[in-house]
Design a protein around this motif. Structure first.
Motif, PDB file in Angstrom:
ATOM      1  N   LYS A  81       0.882  -1.373   0.003  1.00 13.31           N
ATOM      2  CA  LYS A  81      -0.098  -0.091  -0.024  1.00 13.31           C
ATOM      3  C   LYS A  81       0.827   1.313   0.104  1.00 13.31           C
ATOM      4  CE  LYS A  81      -2.264   1.589   3.723  1.00 13.31           C
ATOM      5  NZ  LYS A  81      -3.259   1.827   4.589  1.00 13.31           N
ATOM      6  N   SER A  82       1.944   1.337   0.812  1.00 14.74           N
ATOM      7  CA  SER A  82       2.734   2.254   0.761  1.00 14.74           C
ATOM      8  C   SER A  82       3.585   2.496  -0.452  1.00 14.74           C
ATOM      9  CB  SER A  82       3.876   2.256   1.829  1.00 14.74           C
ATOM     10  OG  SER A  82       4.705   1.138   1.690  1.00 14.74           O
ATOM     11  N   SER A  83       3.849   1.430  -1.266  1.00 15.02           N
ATOM     12  CA  SER A  83       4.310   1.483  -2.593  1.00 15.02           C
ATOM     13  C   SER A  83       3.634   2.241  -3.510  1.00 15.02           C
ATOM     14  CB  SER A  83       4.919   0.050  -3.094  1.00 15.02           C
ATOM     15  OG  SER A  83       5.803  -0.555  -2.086  1.00 15.02           O
ATOM     16  N   PHE A  84       2.054   1.897  -3.438  1.00 18.79           N
ATOM     17  CA  PHE A  84       1.237   2.566  -4.469  1.00 18.79           C
ATOM     18  C   PHE A  84       0.775   3.959  -3.988  1.00 18.79           C
ATOM     19  CE2 PHE A  84       0.612  -1.951  -5.424  1.00 18.79           C
ATOM     20  CZ  PHE A  84       0.721  -1.956  -6.657  1.00 18.79           C
ATOM     21  N   SER A  85       1.242   4.458  -2.661  1.00 16.01           N
ATOM     22  CA  SER A  85       0.715   5.572  -2.208  1.00 16.01           C
ATOM     23  C   SER A  85       1.124   6.747  -3.129  1.00 16.01           C
ATOM     24  CB  SER A  85       1.382   5.917  -0.642  1.00 16.01           C
ATOM     25  OG  SER A  85       0.638   4.844   0.062  1.00 16.01           O
ATOM     26  N   ASP A  86       0.455   8.065  -3.005  1.00 14.78           N
ATOM     27  CA  ASP A  86       0.835   9.153  -3.632  1.00 14.78           C
ATOM     28  C   ASP A  86       2.021   9.717  -3.012  1.00 14.78           C
ATOM     29  OD1 ASP A  86       0.483  11.286  -5.591  1.00 14.78           O
ATOM     30  OD2 ASP A  86      -0.550  12.320  -4.057  1.00 14.78           O
ATOM     31  N   PRO A  87       3.076  10.173  -3.456  1.00 14.13           N
ATOM     32  CA  PRO A  87       4.130  10.791  -2.764  1.00 14.13           C
ATOM     33  C   PRO A  87       3.881  12.140  -2.162  1.00 14.13           C
ATOM     34  CG  PRO A  87       4.940  10.227  -4.981  1.00 14.13           C
ATOM     35  CD  PRO A  87       3.289  10.043  -4.965  1.00 14.13           C
ATOM     36  N   ALA A  88       2.667  13.046  -2.805  1.00 10.99           N
ATOM     37  CA  ALA A  88       2.254  14.389  -2.008  1.00 10.99           C
ATOM     38  C   ALA A  88       1.578  13.898  -0.984  1.00 10.99           C
ATOM     39  CB  ALA A  88       1.748  14.790  -3.108  1.00 10.99           C
ATOM     40  N   SER A  89       0.613  13.049  -1.021  1.00 11.51           N
ATOM     41  CA  SER A  89      -0.290  12.974  -0.015  1.00 11.51           C
ATOM     42  C   SER A  89       0.167  11.764   1.127  1.00 11.51           C
ATOM     43  CB  SER A  89      -1.616  12.971  -0.316  1.00 11.51           C
ATOM     44  OG  SER A  89      -1.856  11.471  -0.719  1.00 11.51           O
ATOM     45  N   GLY A  90       1.083  10.791   0.546  1.00 15.92           N
ATOM     46  CA  GLY A  90       1.255   9.693   1.544  1.00 15.92           C
ATOM     47  C   GLY A  90       0.084   8.717   1.668  1.00 15.92           C
ATOM     48  N   ARG A  91      -0.817   8.968   0.733  1.00 17.94           N
ATOM     49  CA  ARG A  91      -2.021   8.079   0.757  1.00 17.94           C
ATOM     50  C   ARG A  91      -2.169   7.214  -0.484  1.00 17.94           C
ATOM     51  NH1 ARG A  91      -6.630  11.688   3.885  1.00 17.94           N
ATOM     52  NH2 ARG A  91      -5.440  11.903   5.894  1.00 17.94           N
ATOM     53  N   ALA A  92      -2.774   6.129  -0.359  1.00 20.93           N
ATOM     54  CA  ALA A  92      -2.857   5.376  -1.465  1.00 20.93           C
ATOM     55  C   ALA A  92      -4.436   5.506  -2.001  1.00 20.93           C
ATOM     56  CB  ALA A  92      -2.600   3.640  -1.090  1.00 20.93           C
ATOM     57  N   GLY A  93      -4.645   5.442  -3.160  1.00 20.94           N
ATOM     58  CA  GLY A  93      -6.099   5.713  -3.651  1.00 20.94           C
ATOM     59  C   GLY A  93      -6.899   4.218  -3.586  1.00 20.94           C
ATOM     60  N   PRO A  94      -8.087   3.946  -4.154  1.00 20.05           N
ATOM     61  CA  PRO A  94      -8.889   2.810  -4.092  1.00 20.05           C
ATOM     62  C   PRO A  94      -8.104   1.920  -5.017  1.00 20.05           C
ATOM     63  CG  PRO A  94     -10.338   4.620  -4.433  1.00 20.05           C
ATOM     64  CD  PRO A  94      -8.915   5.260  -4.352  1.00 20.05           C
ATOM     65  N   LEU A  95      -7.543   2.393  -6.213  1.00 14.70           N
ATOM     66  CA  LEU A  95      -7.083   1.432  -7.210  1.00 14.70           C
ATOM     67  C   LEU A  95      -5.759   0.619  -6.551  1.00 14.70           C
ATOM     68  CD1 LEU A  95      -6.924  -0.001  -9.839  1.00 14.70           C
ATOM     69  CD2 LEU A  95      -5.666   2.047 -10.687  1.00 14.70           C
ATOM     70  N   GLY A  96      -5.092   1.734  -5.834  1.00 12.84           N
ATOM     71  CA  GLY A  96      -3.560   1.348  -5.249  1.00 12.84           C
ATOM     72  C   GLY A  96      -3.993   0.314  -3.854  1.00 12.84           C
ATOM     73  N   ILE A  97      -5.141   0.513  -3.220  1.00 15.31           N
ATOM     74  CA  ILE A  97      -5.621  -0.520  -2.275  1.00 15.31           C
ATOM     75  C   ILE A  97      -5.966  -1.734  -2.773  1.00 15.31           C
ATOM     76  CG2 ILE A  97      -7.165  -0.769  -0.433  1.00 15.31           C
ATOM     77  CD1 ILE A  97      -7.190   2.226   0.176  1.00 15.31           C
ATOM     78  N   LEU A  98      -6.690  -1.700  -3.833  1.00 14.68           N
ATOM     79  CA  LEU A  98      -7.264  -2.884  -4.432  1.00 14.68           C
ATOM     80  C   LEU A  98      -6.167  -3.655  -5.077  1.00 14.68           C
ATOM     81  CD1 LEU A  98     -10.075  -4.094  -5.199  1.00 14.68           C
ATOM     82  CD2 LEU A  98      -9.578  -2.995  -7.424  1.00 14.68           C
ATOM     83  N   SER A  99      -5.082  -3.133  -5.558  1.00 12.33           N
ATOM     84  CA  SER A  99      -3.881  -3.874  -6.160  1.00 12.33           C
ATOM     85  C   SER A  99      -3.138  -4.419  -4.913  1.00 12.33           C
ATOM     86  CB  SER A  99      -3.121  -2.852  -6.970  1.00 12.33           C
ATOM     87  OG  SER A  99      -3.922  -2.403  -7.977  1.00 12.33           O
TER      88      SER A  99
END
Length: 281
Positions: A81-99
């Protein structure tokens, strides 16, 4: 990924296994029964004919393996999840969490397939005319390996891998989404509620795959698609959802307690072993 995630995952594995195992036994009996039976009929029959201990036959292997698996799932998911997180916000979106959840599936399947196989064999063993695995999980494993080698512990691996990926992607996405929406309104109560609902939804979505997996394992093999078609021919679509009731009940209880144990275990670890980098921030 951190040791706190591992500590939380370990707590989640132990708690979830002990709470949910009896309903998992009922679910497996329903999935592999030749005739459709209700959850209460199957559970009552087990209690009457085999005694309360039968609900926990084969629990030793999943208690150990699911504790390891839960630790692995939570740490793997946290890292991905951290790998798929947005660098700016530090959060992963739904697609990142799903992946992230889906990619945990193949890793989880390596450990969960032998556990599911032994558990399934032991859960249906008492109902057989001549039980084979009367001495528990180790006895069952040794017999299977003696007959078919180490590969015998990975019967149903393909169907279990697909099931794990579908379940974990739904599971984590549902939890993250529901927790975020419920937390402002109900506070800490959002954790068990979101966890329970995520587990129920994850099982509902992946349940036909679990039914196919159980039948592949009980019958000693078979292609996933062929077994699925066979169930459809003999029992219809309802056959793929045989045993759904105890699974939904179990998954709500187990997932609610599992995420609560995870969050609690993680917080206790972080208080006992604070990260100096966090203190400086």
């Amino acid at each position: 990924m951190s040791f706190s995630d591992a500590a939380g995952g370990l707590c989640a594995g132990v708690t979830g296994t002990l709470i949910g195992y009896p309903l998992d036994t009922v679910k497996t009996r329903m999935q592999t029964s030749a005739s459709p039976l209700s959850m209460f009929a199957v559970g009552g029959g087990i209690l009457k004919r085999e005694g309360a201990r039968a609900f926990y036959k084969g629990v030793a292997t999943p208690l150990l393996s699911l504790s390891v698996l839960s630790t692995l799932n939570f740490t793997c998911y946290s890292y991905l999840k951290s790998s798929f997180s947005d660098p700016a916000s530090g959060r992963a979106g739904p697609l990142g969490i799903l992946s992230a959840g889906a990619l945990c599936g193949p890793v989880a399947a390596v450990f969960s397939t032998p556990e599911h196989l032994l558990k399934t064999k032991l859960q249906v063993d008492n109902a057989a005319a001549s039980p084979r695995f009367t001495r528990g999980s180790l006895h069952a494993a040794l017999l299977l390996v003696g007959e078919g080698g180490a590969r015998a512990l990975y019967v149903g691996a393909a169907s279990n891998l697909v099931r794990e990926s579908v379940f974990l992607s739904t599971y984590f996405l549902s939890y993250e989404t529901l927790k975020a929406k419920l937390s402002p309104a109900v506070g800490l109560s959002a954790i068990p509620v979101a966890g329970g609902l995520a587990g129920a939804l994850g099982w509902f979505v992946s349940y036909p795959l679990d039914c196919v997996k159980s039948n592949v394992m009980v019958n000693g093999g078979g292609r996933m698609l062929e077994v699925g078609r066979s169930i459809l021919r003999e029992k219809g679509v309802a056959g793929l959802y045989s045993g759904l009731s105890p699974s939904i009940a179990r998954s709500f209880l187990v997932s609610g307690s599992r995420f609560s144990a995870y969050e609690l275990g993680k917080r206790v670890y972080e208080r006992a072993f604070p990260d100096p980098n966090h203190r400086r921030q």
